[in-house]
Design a protein around this motif. Structure first.
Motif, PDB file in Angstrom:
ATOM      1  N   PHE A 151      29.922  35.666  25.750  1.00  0.00           N
ATOM      2  CA  PHE A 151      29.471  36.621  26.759  1.00  0.00           C
ATOM      3  C   PHE A 151      30.100  36.306  28.116  1.00  0.00           C
ATOM      4  O   PHE A 151      30.581  37.187  28.820  1.00  0.00           O
ATOM      5  N   ALA A 152      30.119  35.037  28.493  1.00  0.00           N
ATOM      6  CA  ALA A 152      30.670  34.632  29.793  1.00  0.00           C
ATOM      7  C   ALA A 152      32.163  34.911  29.888  1.00  0.00           C
ATOM      8  O   ALA A 152      32.673  35.215  30.971  1.00  0.00           O
ATOM      9  N   LEU A 153      32.871  34.834  28.766  1.00  0.00           N
ATOM     10  CA  LEU A 153      34.320  35.005  28.778  1.00  0.00           C
ATOM     11  C   LEU A 153      34.754  36.444  29.060  1.00  0.00           C
ATOM     12  O   LEU A 153      35.932  36.699  29.269  1.00  0.00           O
ATOM     13  N   ALA A 186      46.770  32.755  42.123  1.00  0.00           N
ATOM     14  CA  ALA A 186      46.633  34.167  42.499  1.00  0.00           C
ATOM     15  C   ALA A 186      45.378  34.765  41.857  1.00  0.00           C
ATOM     16  O   ALA A 186      44.625  35.503  42.502  1.00  0.00           O
ATOM     17  N   ALA A 187      45.129  34.435  40.587  1.00  0.00           N
ATOM     18  CA  ALA A 187      43.978  34.998  39.875  1.00  0.00           C
ATOM     19  C   ALA A 187      42.656  34.560  40.496  1.00  0.00           C
ATOM     20  O   ALA A 187      41.754  35.384  40.701  1.00  0.00           O
ATOM     21  N   VAL A 188      42.514  33.268  40.809  1.00  0.00           N
ATOM     22  CA  VAL A 188      41.243  32.831  41.407  1.00  0.00           C
ATOM     23  C   VAL A 188      41.109  33.297  42.859  1.00  0.00           C
ATOM     24  O   VAL A 188      39.992  33.478  43.353  1.00  0.00           O
ATOM     25  N   THR A 189      42.229  33.544  43.526  1.00  0.00           N
ATOM     26  CA  THR A 189      42.167  34.125  44.867  1.00  0.00           C
ATOM     27  C   THR A 189      41.656  35.556  44.795  1.00  0.00           C
ATOM     28  O   THR A 189      40.859  35.985  45.634  1.00  0.00           O
ATOM     29  N   LEU A 199      32.091  22.950  33.981  1.00  0.00           N
ATOM     30  CA  LEU A 199      31.423  24.251  34.037  1.00  0.00           C
ATOM     31  C   LEU A 199      31.472  24.963  32.690  1.00  0.00           C
ATOM     32  O   LEU A 199      30.503  25.611  32.280  1.00  0.00           O
ATOM     33  N   MET A 200      32.602  24.849  31.993  1.00  0.00           N
ATOM     34  CA  MET A 200      32.723  25.509  30.694  1.00  0.00           C
ATOM     35  C   MET A 200      31.757  24.902  29.673  1.00  0.00           C
ATOM     36  O   MET A 200      31.146  25.617  28.878  1.00  0.00           O
ATOM     37  N   GLN A 250      37.532  33.909  33.240  1.00  0.00           N
ATOM     38  CA  GLN A 250      38.903  33.872  32.723  1.00  0.00           C
ATOM     39  C   GLN A 250      39.883  33.324  33.757  1.00  0.00           C
ATOM     40  O   GLN A 250      40.746  32.511  33.429  1.00  0.00           O
ATOM     41  N   SER A 251      39.749  33.773  35.003  1.00  0.00           N
ATOM     42  CA  SER A 251      40.688  33.312  36.031  1.00  0.00           C
ATOM     43  C   SER A 251      40.508  31.818  36.311  1.00  0.00           C
ATOM     44  O   SER A 251      41.487  31.094  36.505  1.00  0.00           O
TER      45      SER A 251
END
Length: 193
Positions: A34-36, A72-75, A16-17, A42-43
């Motif tokens: 821009f996407a970052l 936790a971040a992607v949740t 994806l990156m 980021q997560s």
């Protein structure tokens, strides 16, 4: 199974990156930068790197904690999409937020991370460790506020998450922090079952 799931997370996100940083068959750093700015990106990057570290250092305590923080971040990303962003968009909002690469970043990667962490990487967790899962949100929140309100005009971001609508930033940030805290408590409970 932990190795397999973590490798899938890493490979999917790496793919994806590459897609994000390319346009018309060429590398496009502006598009990537821009996407970052998005917590979603980021997560997912953080989770993918922590998944790779779990593959390389499966017995390490620090790689496990990083995997927890990434999970936790992607949740947070997934639940924000389902509970806040999709309803705020209105009819068809969820479908819009789960198409293309967003399907992976908003749903598939979070589910893979949750499944691998809560089923195959159980080690038990104390409350202090659980609080570490809040760090990505607590670091991103003030940065987001700076970029939408206080950064020089030419470097300012749009309020793309809508967290400052009507000047309600303090309420939105408090809700995000509280929601993240509950997610961390839930992950701790699943670790300790």
């Amino acid at each position: 199974m932990s190795f397999f799931l973590n490798m899938v997370i890493f490979v999917l996100t790496a793919g994806l990156m590459v897609r994000i940083f390319r346009k018309d068959g060429r590398w496009n750093m502006e598009r990537g930068r821009f996407a970052l700015r998005f917590f979603t990106v980021q997560s997912n990057l953080f989770c993918a790197l922590s998944a790779l570290l779990m593959c390389l250092f499966p017995a390490s305590g620090w790689s496990w904690i990083l995997k927890y923080m990434g999970t936790a971040a992607v949740t947070v990303t997934m639940l924000t999409v389902f509970l806040f962003l999709a309803p705020s968009i209105g009819k068809g909002g969820l479908r819009q937020l789960l198409k293309g690469s967003d399907l992976y970043m908003h749903l598939i990667t979070p589910l893979l991370a949750l499944f691998s962490f809560c089923v195959f990487e159980k080690r038990g967790m104390d409350f202090r460790t659980a609080l570490a899962g809040m760090l990505p949100v607590l670091l991103y929140g003030p940065w987001y506020l700076y970029k939408i309100r206080f950064a020089p005009k030419e470097k300012r971001w749009d309020d793309f998450y809508g967290f400052n609508k009507g000047g309600r930033w303090p309420t939105a940030f408090a809700m995000m922090a509280a929601g993240t805290f509950l997610i961390c408590l839930g992950l701790m409970a699943l670790q300790n079952i």
